[in-house]
Design an enzyme around this catalytic site. Structure first.
Site, short mmCIF file in Angstrom:
data_model
loop_
_atom_site.label_atom_id
_atom_site.label_comp_id
_atom_site.label_asym_id
_atom_site.label_seq_id
_atom_site.Cartn_x
_atom_site.Cartn_y
_atom_site.Cartn_z
N THR A 131 0.85 -1.20 0.00
CA THR A 131 0.00 0.00 0.00
C THR A 131 0.88 1.25 0.00
O THR A 131 1.95 1.25 0.63
CB THR A 131 -0.89 -0.01 1.26
OG1 THR A 131 -1.74 -1.16 1.18
CG2 THR A 131 -1.76 1.23 1.35
N GLY A 170 3.48 1.77 7.69
CA GLY A 170 2.18 2.18 8.24
C GLY A 170 1.87 3.64 8.05
O GLY A 170 0.87 4.13 8.55
N GLU A 206 -0.60 -5.33 6.19
CA GLU A 206 0.72 -5.50 5.58
C GLU A 206 1.53 -6.54 6.35
O GLU A 206 2.21 -7.39 5.76
CB GLU A 206 1.46 -4.17 5.57
CG GLU A 206 0.87 -3.15 4.60
CD GLU A 206 1.45 -1.76 4.70
OE1 GLU A 206 1.25 -0.98 3.76
OE2 GLU A 206 2.10 -1.44 5.71
C1 5RP Z 1 1.50 2.01 4.09
C2 5RP Z 1 2.96 1.79 4.12
C3 5RP Z 1 3.76 2.30 2.97
O1 5RP Z 1 4.51 1.26 2.45
C4 5RP Z 1 4.67 3.37 3.44
O2 5RP Z 1 3.91 4.36 4.10
C5 5RP Z 1 5.44 4.02 2.27
O3 5RP Z 1 4.55 4.74 1.49
P1 5RP Z 1 5.02 5.54 0.20
O4 5RP Z 1 5.40 4.53 -0.82
O5 5RP Z 1 3.80 6.34 -0.19
O6 5RP Z 1 6.16 6.43 0.59
O7 5RP Z 1 3.51 1.23 5.02
O8 5RP Z 1 0.88 1.61 5.26
#
Ligand code: 5RP
Length: 223
Positions: free
Chosen positions: A32, A99, A107
């Site tokens: 995510t 997160g 996850e």
């Molecule tokens: C979501 C996550 C994402 O992997 C983390 O926040 C990184 O996000 P992004 O790719 O937008 O920097 O843990 O819960």
């Protein structure tokens, strides 16, 4: 290169990693966040090779389905070869904070089932000591104040993520001000607080492979 260009670059490398290593018809876990979203757009190009996916959030499930990619219930899956997801921070031991998008519990569940966890991120996420990024903790709503007090005893400053409810109907406390020198110990400790669903430290089950995008190219690290 912009941060989005770095994320796109690592998403392309992750797509090739999956195309090379996931058996045709295999099951892929999908994370995510913004980096994961670029990855989803890339795997749309190889969707005929993928037997099915397991999504780590409702948002990811919707994006996968929007590309015509099959999304399965994890309970209907016996084995998952690869899980690809981003991270908010990652250290040299391949432990991560995750997160930022609030999907940490799903996850962590998907990561627990996957044989290989492939972390995809840009070089800004690699840190010597984690904790600058506030550590997300998913809590049962009635335990919010209790868990907050316990987190303060650990030296952190928990802040409720305003207006946010997880896919599981819970709340997120983002813990500021931690310097995480023992990621496994802290992950275990926080998970023992009554009312905590899980926390965003992925130390017991860290990444197996890190694809790290820097302006000079995407580097691969393995545990
Ligand atoms: C979501 C996550 C994402 O992997 C983390 O926040 C990184 O996000 P992004 O790719 O937008 O920097 O843990 O819960």
């Amino acid at each position: 290169m912009t941060q989005d260009e770095l994320k796109q670059a690592v998403a392309r490398v992750a797509r090739d990693y999956v195309a090379d290593r996931l058996p045709v018809g295999g099951i892929l876990g999908v994370g995510t966040g913004s980096t994961a979203n670029f990855f989803i757009d890339e795997i749309a190009k190889i969707r005929d090779r993928i037997g099915g996916t397991v999504a780590s959030s409702e948002a990811t499930a919707r994006r996968l389905q929007g590309h015509g990619i099959r999304v399965l219930d994890l309970n209907d899956v016996d084995a998952m070869g690869i899980y690809v997801d981003g991270a908010d921070e990652i250290d040299a031991s391949m432990a991560m904070i995750k997160g930022g998008g609030g999907a940490l519990t799903r996850e962590k569940i998907v990561a627990a089932v996957a044989e290989t966890f492939v972390c995809i991120c840009d070089a800004s996420k690699r840190v010597p000591v984690m904790g600058r990024f506030p550590l997300p903790v998913e809590v049962i709503p009635m335990s919010r104040a209790h868990v907050g007090r316990e987190l303060e005893k650990l030296g952190g400053t928990p802040k409720l993520r305003e207006g946010f409810v997880t896919d599981n109907g819970n709340l997120i406390l983002d813990v500021h001000g931690l310097s995480i020198i023992d990621p496994v110990g802290l992950e275990d400790h926080i998970n023992q607080i009554v009312g905590v669903v899980t926390n965003g430290l992925f130390a017991r089950r860290g990444a197996d492979v890190l694809l790290l995008a820097a302006p000079q190219g995407v580097e691969t690290y393995t545990r």
